[in-house]
Design a protein around this motif. Structure first.
Motif, PDB file in Angstrom:
ATOM      1  N   UNK A 276       0.923  -1.300  -0.063  1.00 21.64           N
ATOM      2  CA  UNK A 276      -0.097   0.081  -0.030  1.00 21.64           C
ATOM      3  C   UNK A 276       0.767   1.164   0.012  1.00 21.64           C
ATOM      4  N   UNK A 277       1.926   1.365  -0.768  1.00 25.47           N
ATOM      5  CA  UNK A 277       2.853   2.354  -0.839  1.00 25.47           C
ATOM      6  C   UNK A 277       2.673   3.266  -2.028  1.00 25.47           C
TER       7      UNK A 277
ATOM      8  N   UNK B   1      11.954  -0.362   3.347  1.00 25.66           N
ATOM      9  CA  UNK B   1      11.363   0.517   2.367  1.00 25.66           C
ATOM     10  C   UNK B   1      11.272   1.919   2.612  1.00 25.66           C
ATOM     11  N   UNK B   3       9.833   4.398   1.204  1.00 25.71           N
ATOM     12  CA  UNK B   3       8.663   5.025   0.771  1.00 25.71           C
ATOM     13  C   UNK B   3       7.455   5.043   1.725  1.00 25.71           C
ATOM     14  N   UNK B   4       6.787   6.036   1.893  1.00 26.07           N
ATOM     15  CA  UNK B   4       5.639   6.017   2.881  1.00 26.07           C
ATOM     16  C   UNK B   4       4.443   5.287   2.185  1.00 26.07           C
ATOM     17  N   UNK B   5       3.580   4.853   3.495  1.00 25.84           N
ATOM     18  CA  UNK B   5       2.311   4.056   2.881  1.00 25.84           C
ATOM     19  C   UNK B   5       1.496   5.163   2.565  1.00 25.84           C
ATOM     20  N   UNK B   6       0.569   4.927   1.751  1.00 28.22           N
ATOM     21  CA  UNK B   6      -0.634   5.970   1.425  1.00 28.22           C
ATOM     22  C   UNK B   6      -1.546   6.112   2.759  1.00 28.22           C
ATOM     23  N   UNK B   7      -1.618   5.255   3.479  1.00 32.00           N
ATOM     24  CA  UNK B   7      -2.433   5.501   4.906  1.00 32.00           C
ATOM     25  C   UNK B   7      -1.168   5.756   5.699  1.00 32.00           C
ATOM     26  N   UNK B  11       1.940   3.852   8.705  1.00 33.17           N
ATOM     27  CA  UNK B  11       3.512   4.114   8.983  1.00 33.17           C
ATOM     28  C   UNK B  11       3.468   4.444  10.623  1.00 33.17           C
ATOM     29  N   UNK B  14       3.666   1.140  12.544  1.00 30.43           N
ATOM     30  CA  UNK B  14       4.891   0.446  12.350  1.00 30.43           C
ATOM     31  C   UNK B  14       6.038   1.182  13.013  1.00 30.43           C
ATOM     32  N   UNK B  75      -4.399  -4.146   9.809  1.00 32.34           N
ATOM     33  CA  UNK B  75      -3.576  -3.728   8.555  1.00 32.34           C
ATOM     34  C   UNK B  75      -3.512  -4.825   7.662  1.00 32.34           C
TER      35      UNK B  75
END
Lengths: 279, 240
Positions: A276-277, B1, B3-7, B11, B14, B75
């Motif tokens: 979901x990134x 990783x 990159x951020x999560x869309x939600x 993040x 986590x 999640x």
């Protein structure tokens, strides 16, 4: 019964033509082999040289963001893209070694062998019984009414619907609930004795209970049928499939056993999508 | 990783899990440091503080369990996220055990401090410093998602084992020299063993970090150097 002949398009002939295909085919027989499959809608290229084998008797899930080409891909497997104006297809789609796009292939016969279920249940505006009987009747699969009755009952049973509708066979198909209608569509596909069932987002219009029933049905049908499912729900892909293929921007990014894809994917784009990134 | 999560809340959760693990690691490290410090200074009061501090570590482990369970249920993490949650669950239980073992060191320190000093504890202090450094590096590797650093931690358990074996010999010798040494040395044997066991738990932590980052465990077999199970020291025979 089927008019399509495998004849001179043997699997070994295919491999001779595409030597790269020989690698990895030893383990499981492939129902479909696609080689360098590209699809264009006018000038826009929707699929870019896809090489993918769909294993026989397995459930393969196609995942990826909207516009990635997964629906275009699944529609190539039974030539559902044919009627789309401006649609051009390059490369090969082989079903048991037979070229699906060869001139002597009747698309109607092909679609009986490769059935399809869509996002929105689309029963005919006829009775439950007629919905299932229609296919076997036009394909001449039953000689008598009794035989046809048998096919209808067996198909409804395989679709795990018979017990719910056995007293309502003459009621309109459209009077059933959404989940029942979807299972009716699966029964209709099963009635003509297909090898493959394609499902394009079969549960996206259903509630969780109806979805679970379809997923249970997919599980029961796997083994006897090859199933290819396009789904936007990654959890659904994870739950129902043996193999997963991830598409992105018309490319096949990664394919492999579903548990590997969802625990240790190799490609960063796959990881980004399933965690979901990116959208 | 990176990159951020869309939600974003995903993040946040986590990151909260990572922070709890880092906190547990810091606590386990300071518990061990204080326990060894208390031993070398014969400071029963400090040792008692270490014993009491273990509750905080247990509580943190429970918080990690709760957070991880919530993440799994709500999640449905996959791939690297899933490995992060599983790693947090396993690492927290190793760190909690490490804390228990540090507490055991502190408990024995209280007993040892009551008796007159008989033997030097330099060897134990060295062993403690080595293991403490490994906890620190392991947590750094976890926070930075650095598999190479975790592999360094994983590989240097041999040194801990070698030190433990030589301590074992040393303590046996003290006991043979004078039976009055037996009580404190027996306690010190357990102290050394507890610290060596903390090292083993940190090796597990390092393995989990490698799996978290690379998706597979370290490949080569780790060389085991703890010879203490096979060690014997014979008394000198008296002449005549």
């Amino acid at each position: 019964m089927r008019t399509m002949s495998v004849a001179d398009r043997t699997r070994s002939g295919v491999i001779a033509e595409f030597p790269d295909a020989a690698a990895g085919t030893a383990a499981k027989p492939a129902a479909f082999e696609t080689r360098e499959l590209s699809v264009f809608y006018g000038k826009k290229q929707a699929l870019k040289g896809i090489n993918l084998d769909i294993d026989k008797g397995e459930v393969t899930a196609l995942i990826g963001p909207s516009g990635c080409g997964k629906s275009t891909y699944i529609r190539c497997l039974n030539r559902m893209n044919d009627p789309i104006p401006g649609c051009r297809i390059e490369g090969k789609v082989l079903l048991d070694g037979m070229d699906v796009y060869a001139a002597d292939i009747d698309p109607v016969e092909l679609r009986a062998r490769v059935g399809m279920v869509f996002q929105k249940p689309n029963p005919f505006p006829k009775s439950v019984w007629e919905n299932v009987a229609y296919g076997p009747r036009i394909h001449g699969l039953a000689a008598t009414r009794a035989e046809l009755n048998d096919i209808v009952e067996r198909s409804l049973q395989r679709a795990a619907l018979f017990d719910e509708v056995k007293d309502r066979l003459q009621e309109p198909g459209t009077s059933l609930s959404g989940g029942q209608q979807q299972r009716l569509c699966i029964a209709r596909a099963l009635a003509v004795d297909p090898d493959v069932i394609l499902m394009d987002e079969p549960c996206s219009a259903l509630d969780p209970i109806a979805t679970a029933k379809i997923e249970e049905l997919i599980d029961e049908l796997s083994g006897n049928y090859t199933i290819v499912i396009v789904t936007h729900s990654m959890q659904q892909a994870a739950r129902v499939s043996d193999m997963t293929a991830f598409f992105h921007l018309g490319d096949l990014v990664e394919t492999g056993p579903t548990d590997t894809i969802f625990t240790t994917p190799r490609d960063e784009r796959t990881e980004g999508y399933i965690t979901g990134r990116f959208g | 990783m990176a990159q951020q999560h869309i939600v974003k809340a995903f993040d946040d959760q986590l990151n909260a899990l990572d922070a709890k693990i880092a906190e547990m690691g810091g606590l386990a490290e300071s518990m061990l440091a204080d326990a060894v410090d208390a031993l070398s200074k014969r400071d029963a009061e400090l040792a008692a503080e270490v014993v009491a501090g273990d509750r905080k570590l247990d509580q943190l482990e429970e918080e990690v369990n709760t957070l991880a369970m919530r993440l799994l249920a709500l999640r449905q993490p996959t791939a690297g996220d899933l490995r992060a949650v599983i790693a947090a669950l396993k690492i927290s239980s190793d760190l909690e055990r490490a804390g228990d073992l540090a507490k055991n060191v502190a408990k024995r320190t209280i007993t040892i401090a009551k008796a007159p000093p008989v033997t030097p504890v330099t060897g134990i202090v060295n062993l403690g410093a080595l293991v403490q450094g490994r906890i620190h590096t392991a947590i750094d590797a976890f926070v930075a998602r650095d598999a190479k650093l975790a592999m360094d931690v994983w590989s240097c358990d041999e040194e801990v084992d070698q030190l433990h074996t030589s301590l074992f010999r040393e303590l046996l010798t003290y006991m043979m020299e004078d039976p009055r040494n037996i009580t404190p040395c027996a306690h010190l044997l357990f102290v050394a063993k507890n610290i060596e066991r903390i090292g083993d738990h940190i090796t597990n932590v390092a393995e989990r970090i490698v799996f978290l980052v690379r998706g597979k465990l370290p490949e080569r077999e780790r060389h085991k150097e703890d010879e203490s199970p096979y060690t014997e020291v014979r008394p000198f025979k008296k002449e005549g």
